[in-house]
Structures are given as structure tokens and as C-alpha cells.
Scaffold this motif. Sequence first.
Motif, short mmCIF file in Angstrom:
data_model
loop_
_atom_site.label_atom_id
_atom_site.label_comp_id
_atom_site.label_asym_id
_atom_site.label_seq_id
_atom_site.Cartn_x
_atom_site.Cartn_y
_atom_site.Cartn_z
N LYS A 1 0.72 -1.25 0.00
CA LYS A 1 0.00 -0.05 -0.05
C LYS A 1 0.89 1.23 0.12
O LYS A 1 1.78 1.34 0.91
CB LYS A 1 -0.82 0.01 1.11
CG LYS A 1 -2.14 0.93 0.99
CD LYS A 1 -3.02 0.53 2.26
CE LYS A 1 -3.70 -0.87 2.27
NZ LYS A 1 -4.56 -1.08 3.34
N GLY A 2 0.51 2.17 -0.94
CA GLY A 2 1.27 3.46 -1.08
C GLY A 2 2.34 3.38 -2.06
O GLY A 2 3.06 4.43 -2.57
N ARG A 3 2.94 2.16 -2.39
CA ARG A 3 3.85 1.99 -3.22
C ARG A 3 3.49 1.27 -4.76
O ARG A 3 4.18 1.82 -5.64
CB ARG A 3 5.12 0.98 -2.81
CG ARG A 3 5.55 1.47 -1.52
CD ARG A 3 6.83 0.56 -0.89
NE ARG A 3 6.19 -0.90 -0.77
CZ ARG A 3 6.98 -1.92 -1.41
NH1 ARG A 3 7.68 -1.58 -2.36
NH2 ARG A 3 6.61 -3.21 -1.13
#
Length: 120
Positions: A64-66
Amino acid sequence: VQLQAFGGGLVQAGDSLRLSCVVSGRTSSNYVMGWFRQAPGKAREFVGAISWSGLSTSYADSVKGRFTISRDNAKNTVYLQMNSLKPEDTAVYYCAARYGRDFYSKYDYWGQGTLVTVSS
């Protein structure tokens, strides 16, 4: 229905890579696309999924976030954009498809996998 994933390769930690998955054959609308991965010696794990419309996505906490999943239904293609890659992201990545809206139930169709290796 056939799925073909490609775009894997060898990259360094911190690099980015985009995987693609092309869907062909008899497909109808309203199918979820998912990405999974399997690292050496480990079980296959869910990476993320995207709804038919592309408006809804879900990701594993580890990415998540990458990582970002997107799709182009006109091209029958789903993408997995991977940024800030880490050595622990090394795995064979698989795309999969299932009819309906559920991201987490059994997937019906699977691609052959593409290897991503992240060096430290």
C-alpha cells in the motif's frame, strides 16, 4: 479466457517497474482483476485488485502506497505500477480474473506469471 502477464525483470531497490496483463478470449464485462505474487519458498499472496470500473481498488498492507493498479478496458489490459521496490518484493507475479465484484474470493482465470527480482 486467457491472461498473459509481462513486464517483469531485474531492478535495484528503489526502482520502479510496471507489469501488464492482457486479457483475451471470451470475456464479458464486470470482472475483477487481481494481482498476486509468490516468493521463493512462500505461499502465493494477494497483492491487490481492481474493480471493472477501475473506481475501486484494494491492496495488501505490504504494498500500500507503493503499488498502484489500473486498467484500460478498451485494451483489455490491467497494469501494476510498482514504485520504491524492495528486495522483499522479489517474486513471480500473477494476474488473475474473476467475475463479480468480490476482490477476495476464488479467482477463475490465471496468467502464467512474470518474475520480478529486486536486488539490494
